[in-house]
Design an enzyme around this catalytic site. Structure first.
Site, PDB file in Angstrom:
ATOM      1  N   THR A 292       0.861  -1.301   0.077  1.00 44.27           N
ATOM      2  CA  THR A 292       0.180  -0.109   0.189  1.00 44.27           C
ATOM      3  C   THR A 292       0.922   1.453   0.082  1.00 44.27           C
ATOM      4  OG1 THR A 292      -0.332  -0.255   2.371  1.00 44.27           O
ATOM      5  CG2 THR A 292      -1.883  -1.186   1.094  1.00 44.27           C
TER       6      THR A 292
ATOM      7  N   LYS B 189       3.804  -6.799   4.108  1.00 44.53           N
ATOM      8  CA  LYS B 189       3.610  -5.703   3.750  1.00 44.53           C
ATOM      9  C   LYS B 189       3.292  -4.906   5.012  1.00 44.53           C
ATOM     10  CE  LYS B 189       0.115  -3.529   3.308  1.00 44.53           C
ATOM     11  NZ  LYS B 189      -0.229  -2.491   4.361  1.00 44.53           N
TER      12      LYS B 189
ATOM     13  N   THR C   6      -1.372  -2.382  10.163  1.00 47.95           N
ATOM     14  CA  THR C   6      -1.820  -2.901   8.723  1.00 47.95           C
ATOM     15  C   THR C   6      -0.733  -3.741   8.351  1.00 47.95           C
ATOM     16  OG1 THR C   6      -2.426  -2.146   6.703  1.00 47.95           O
ATOM     17  CG2 THR C   6      -1.509  -0.450   7.903  1.00 47.95           C
TER      18      THR C   6
ATOM     19  N   GLU D 141       6.154   4.875   7.459  1.00 45.28           N
ATOM     20  CA  GLU D 141       5.808   6.071   6.604  1.00 45.28           C
ATOM     21  C   GLU D 141       6.625   7.380   7.068  1.00 45.28           C
ATOM     22  OE1 GLU D 141       1.246   4.524   5.637  1.00 45.28           O
ATOM     23  OE2 GLU D 141       1.547   5.940   7.486  1.00 45.28           O
TER      24      GLU D 141
ATOM     25  N   ASN E 184      -0.408  10.382   6.000  1.00 44.57           N
ATOM     26  CA  ASN E 184      -1.826   9.877   6.804  1.00 44.57           C
ATOM     27  C   ASN E 184      -2.750  11.037   6.657  1.00 44.57           C
ATOM     28  OD1 ASN E 184      -1.406   7.048   7.892  1.00 44.57           O
ATOM     29  ND2 ASN E 184       0.480   8.085   8.397  1.00 44.57           N
TER      30      ASN E 184
END
Length: 401
Positions: free
Chosen positions: A153, A179, A190, A275, A396
């Site tokens: 993602t 992932k 996630t 991230e 985000n």
């Protein structure tokens, strides 16, 4: 066990495993978004799932399928979590699993399913169903990277690892893909992982081993302290290495060690790809009375936005580290604590002078270790995390768009 060594191939490195990945149109970018991992022989299946009370439809379905005597495939879509959309989500997950199983000539319960992406949007079923025949046809012993790419993602690179070792005259291989980049605090984030092995291990024992290894690897990482609705780790063991099933003792210990190496490497890749991350941070807490205390304290430090931003800014702000241990809930004496940044002692029961220039050099590295010794026992634990940058907020703040 002879020396454990890295091998190429990811989930298809072990004998008898095929994989594929393609784009079916779920991602606006047109990038791959559908993956399949398949064992040529029925395999023992084990899995660990999110502890979030809110669970996505594929998690609930795979939990049911875990009760099946064997597993032979894992189907994953990215770009849509199939979570929190009501009963339709469960119907969609089952429809897709049933269709894939029919193409593979399997009972639906022999298939695990997983999804990752935006929560609360109905899963676009028609393009997935239309792509399943091509996904099956693309299955290949060299398809591991295609599958790893299709489950991404916000990940910036594919995450794969595989190892091999000799045990009792046979070579055993373990491979995996994962992932995960944000919404990461597995207590089982996630995060989706598929791990394959050609070792012969009975289902109940495989589940026991997987759970213990996950607790020491995937459950010791955090990017942002958020636990997702979709986290799943799947492990398939098809026994194609040959020989008798592994039993408790040296052979099982060797397998556990190899599995832990694969899971640790995959977990560290998630943190490195956090991230907006620019640094991998290892938080070691030592000198506690119990390992649980060490985990609690280390997790508090690793999840502190103030600690993480200080690492990003390369600021030796040890006070934020000590404060995080202080509010973690464990009992300790601050005057007994020592804190190191790398090899540099920055706190010794109270503030002490230290070389800011040396500290700056340590904090400029891409990988940094901080050790907090509470000096009240012999237990210890490590949590891996990353720094917190402006880029995390950018990613985000616009995830749905």
């Amino acid at each position: 066990m002879e020396t454990l060594h890295y091998i190429a191939g990811g989930v298809t490195a072990p004998r008898g495993f095929l994989a594929s990945g393609l784009a079916c149109g779920l991602k606006k970018s047109g990038k791959p978004d559908l993956a399949l991992v398949y064992s040529e022989k029925p395999a023992a299946g084990a899995a660990v799932f999110t502890t979030n009370k809110v669970k996505a439809a594929p998690v609930l379905l795979s939990q049911e399928h875990l009760n099946h005597p064997y597993t032979q495939a894992v189907l994953i879509n990215s770009a849509n979590a199939n979570a929190c959309v009501g009963p339709q989500g469960s119907r969609d997950a089952l429809q897709i699993a049933t269709a894939m199983a029919k193409l593979l000539n399997l009972p639906p319960a022999a298939l695990f399913v997983a999804s990752t992406g935006v929560i609360g949007v109905p899963l676009p079923v028609p393009p997935i169903l239309a792509a399943l025949p091509a996904l099956k046809e693309k299955l290949s012993p060299s398809g591991g990277n295609d599958a790893a790419r299709a489950i991404m993602t916000t990940d910036t690179f594919t995450k794969e690892w595989a190892v091999a070792y000799q045990q009792d005259g046979r070579e055993i291989r373990i491979g995996g893909m994962v992932k995960g980049s944000g919404m990461i605090q597995p207590q089982m984030a996630t995060m989706l992982a598929v791990i394959t092995t050609d070792a012969p291990v009975e289902k109940a024992l495989l589940q026991e081993v997987l759970r213990s290894v996950v607790d020491r690897t995937f459950n010791r990482i955090t990017v942002d302290g958020d636990t997702s609705t979709n986290d799943s780790v799947f492990l398939l063991a098809n026994g194609m290495a040959g020989g008798e099933p592994l039993k408790a003792g040296p052979a099982l210990d060797a397998f556990t060690q190899a599995l832990e190496e694969v899971c640790r490497q995959l977990a560290l890749m998630i943190v490195k790809d956090g991230e907006g991350a620019t640094k991998l941070i290892t938080v070691k807490v030592t000198g506690t009375r119990t390992e649980a205390e060490a985990v609690t304290a280390a997790r508090a430090v690793a999840n502190s936005p103030l600690v993480k931003t200080a690492f990003y800014g390369e600021d030796a702000n040890w006070g934020r580290i000590l404060a995080a241990v202080g509010y973690s809930g464990i009992d300790f004496s601050p005057e007994k604590v020592t804190i190191h940044l790398g090899d540099l002692l920055v706190y010794y029961g109270q503030s002490i002078p230290f070389d800011e220039g040396v500290a700056k050099k340590i904090l400029a590295e891409k990988e940094i270790t901080t050790e907090i010794n509470l000096n009240q026992g012999n237990a210890a634990a490590t949590i891996w995390t990353c720094d917190l940058s402006q880029e995390y907020v950018r990613i985000n703040g616009s995830y749905r768009s």
